[in-house]
Design an enzyme around this catalytic site. Structure first.
Site, mmCIF file in Angstrom:
data_model
loop_
_atom_site.group_PDB
_atom_site.id
_atom_site.type_symbol
_atom_site.label_atom_id
_atom_site.label_comp_id
_atom_site.label_asym_id
_atom_site.label_seq_id
_atom_site.Cartn_x
_atom_site.Cartn_y
_atom_site.Cartn_z
ATOM 1 N NE ARG A 106 7.518 -12.776 -18.935
ATOM 2 C CZ ARG A 106 6.561 -11.886 -18.715
ATOM 3 N NH1 ARG A 106 5.294 -12.254 -18.759
ATOM 4 N NH2 ARG A 106 6.865 -10.639 -18.471
ATOM 5 C CD GLU A 132 14.958 -7.811 -22.156
ATOM 6 O OE1 GLU A 132 14.831 -6.591 -22.347
ATOM 7 O OE2 GLU A 132 14.084 -8.499 -21.580
ATOM 8 C CB THR A 135 10.009 -4.111 -31.871
ATOM 9 O OG1 THR A 135 11.045 -3.524 -32.657
ATOM 10 C CG2 THR A 135 9.015 -4.764 -32.814
ATOM 11 C CE1 TYR A 153 14.373 2.371 -35.284
ATOM 12 C CE2 TYR A 153 12.631 0.764 -34.893
ATOM 13 C CZ TYR A 153 13.053 2.074 -34.977
ATOM 14 O OH TYR A 153 12.156 3.080 -34.753
ATOM 15 C CE1 TYR A 213 15.932 -3.000 -19.298
ATOM 16 C CE2 TYR A 213 16.357 -3.911 -21.482
ATOM 17 C CZ TYR A 213 15.583 -3.840 -20.336
ATOM 18 O OH TYR A 213 14.469 -4.620 -20.219
ATOM 19 C CG ASP A 265 12.405 -1.163 -19.777
ATOM 20 O OD1 ASP A 265 11.927 -0.913 -18.661
ATOM 21 O OD2 ASP A 265 11.863 -1.949 -20.585
ATOM 22 C CB CYS A 307 2.256 3.023 -4.637
ATOM 23 S SG CYS A 307 2.594 4.131 -6.009
HETATM 24 S S1 SF4 Z 1 -0.315 2.028 -7.099
HETATM 25 FE FE1 SF4 Z 1 -0.655 2.834 -9.143
HETATM 26 S S2 SF4 Z 1 1.081 4.188 -9.512
HETATM 27 FE FE2 SF4 Z 1 1.612 2.920 -7.746
HETATM 28 S S3 SF4 Z 1 2.761 1.215 -8.641
HETATM 29 FE FE3 SF4 Z 1 0.618 0.570 -8.493
HETATM 30 S S4 SF4 Z 1 -0.262 1.085 -10.495
HETATM 31 FE FE4 SF4 Z 1 1.670 2.195 -10.318
#
Ligand code: SF4
Length: 348
Positions: free
Chosen positions: A21, A33, A39, A78, A116, A134, A204
């Site tokens: 980074r 990557e 790993t 690998y 990817y 990924d 979420c």
């Molecule tokens: S609320 Fe929990 S399940 Fe949802 S993205 Fe955040 S850490 Fe993941």
């Protein structure tokens, strides 16, 4: 604040200081990557630094001997990855004048670069909206969007990527992708997601539905089915009989193979070979003992190939031809037939 903005803001304040980074370029992104495949970050970090000291740019890597690149990969395992990376560097120097392309098709044309890695280079190094999915990011996205598709399938991964696209904040594609990686590593962990500390908990889907511990869904691989592939071994005057696969076949069109077919284990190979050769138009088929055996596997099938010597009468029918042994092009025969030829050579 949107989901994307919240994620990026959290990332900029919480990101780990990782060597790749600090010096983000298409080359360092590609190297890191590839190293991070299979790993852990802790193992990769010091080796990434020494690898970059030894091969600071793509031209240095392309100019290196393969043995030197493999030696610099020491400790990462690998080693196929090191060889693939060097082959990719050579291709960039030869075909793109040493500049790693940002175009998806051009990236995918490079040895060792799959969907990817291409998406990671495009999003992380070129700041293009191409979230790289990924296993880690797939878990985060499956939970965010409460998606119970099998994350091992390409269809689900494409759908998760499509879910993420509209949330990439303008001008912050790289930070957005890194934020997803970071969230998966630090908070949205496989077994013990720390939802109380999550910056995007309010967005979420899995948290709202109470399915955090059930997602992502990973279906166990289907059990491979055993099959017998019976093949005719028809020799005539130093030549061997091959069948050419149809040019419009969905699998390996135009490839050559020994005549035969798949069937369930339990069938008798000589009976199958006789039936196939008669079906092709040969008269007076006699079959004898097996001459070669090989094993291989393709999607959901465990194949035992048995070549059975056969005598046939009459000329080769349409689609079949006798080819002299020394003129068989190994690039034009199916893997199964190549294995049988090798097995026969080893015992002849
Ligand atoms: S609320 Fe929990 S399940 Fe949802 S993205 Fe955040 S850490 Fe993941």
């Amino acid at each position: 604040m949107t989901l994307g903005e919240r994620l990026v803001e959290w990332f900029l304040g919480s990101r780990r200081d990782l060597p790749w980074r600090r010096q983000r370029t298409p080359y360092t992104t590609w190297v890191s990557e590839v190293m991070l495949q299979q790993t852990t970050v802790d193992v990769v970090a010091p080796r990434f630094v020494t690898f970059l000291d030894r091969f600071p740019d793509i031209k240095a890597l392309a100019a290196a001997e393969e043995d030197d690149v493999v030696a610099a990969w020491s400790g990462l395992g690998y080693y196929r990855r090191a060889r693939g990376l060097r082959r990719g560097a050579l291709a960039v120097v030869e075909r793109f004048a040493g500049e790693i392309p940002s175009d998806e098709e051009a990236l995918l044309s490079l040895p060792g670069v799959g969907p990817y890695t291409a998406a990671a280079i495009r999003s992380l190094a070129f700041d293009l909206p191409a979230p790289a999915i990924d296993g880690n990011v797939a878990r985060v996205a499956a939970r965010l969007f409460d998606d119970d598709g099998d994350v091992g399938s390409a269809t689900t991964r494409r759908r998760l990527q499509a879910h993420l696209f509209p949330h990439v904040p303008e001008g912050c594609a790289a930070a957005f992708s890194e934020a997803l990686i970071e969230l998966g590593a630090l908070l949205c962990r496989p077994k013990d997601a720390d939802c109380s500390a999550c910056p995007v908990a309010e967005f979420c889907g899995a948290r709202a539905s109470g399915r955090v511990s059930q997602l992502p869904v990973k279906r166990p691989p289907k059990r491979a089915r055993p099959v017998l592939s019976a093949r005719g071994w028809v020799e005539r005057g130093g030549s061997l009989l091959f069948v050419e696969r149809p040019v419009d076949a969905s699998l390996l069109p135009g490839f050559l193979e020994l005549p035969g077919r798949w069937g369930p284990e339990g069938e008798e190979a000589p009976d199958v070979v006789r039936e196939v050769l008669e079906g092709l138009g040969f008269d007076g088929v006699c079959t004898y003992e097996p001459v070669a055996e090989a094993r291989h596997a393709i999607t959901h099938h465990r194949i035992r190939s048995v070549a059975v010597r056969a005598d046939v009468a009459g000329p080769a029918p349409r689609g079949c031809r006798f080819i002299p042994w020394d003129q068989v092009d190994p690039e034009r025969v199916t893997t199964e037939t190549r294995k049988l030829l090798q097995a026969r050579e080893a015992t002849a």
